[in-house]
Design a protein around this motif. Structure first.
Motif: not given
Length: 127
Positions: A40-42, A88-92
């Motif tokens: 994920a970003p960052g 949403p935490d799976d976004t990557a």
């Protein structure tokens, strides 16, 4: 060396499903253990799942256990990641990776343990 290409990413609502594919070419696919990672970003690249062809063992990160399933098709030289009940935490960006298989089917969850990587596919889960 094995060449890897991911596909199947996209935008999905929370609670939905996606299936990622990773097509391999090059050396004999069945001699490799395959892993899925995400970044994920960052954040650092993190382990998602791993499959050992020699033993059939599969391993998952705690955050995806019970929701994601790794599988493969030797005839198609393809490994899959079925992702259900997405959050949403799976976004990557999701990457597949390959390393020489291990005869004891041990878990390899450190990105440094893998030799070959695909370019990644974006998965975005909206709330």
């Amino acid at each position: 060396q094995v060449q890897l290409e991911e596909s199947g990413g996209g935008l999905v609502q929370a609670g939905g499903s996606l299936r990622l594919s990773c097509a391999a070419s090059g050396r004999t696919f069945s001699r490799y253990a395959m892993g899925w990672f995400r970044q994920a970003p960052g954040k650092d690249r993190e382990f998602v799942a791993h499959i050992s062809w020699s033993t059939g063992n599969t391993y998952y990160a705690d955050s995806v256990k019970g929701r994601f399933t790794i599988s493969g098709d030797n005839a198609k030289d393809t490994v899959y990641l079925q992702m259900d009940t997405l959050k949403p935490d799976d976004t990557a960006v999701y990457y597949c990776a390959a390393r020489p298989d291990d005869p004891w089917g041990r878990r390899f969850s450190n990105p440094r343990e893998y030799d070959d990587w695909g370019q990644g596919t974006q998965v975005t889960v909206s709330a």
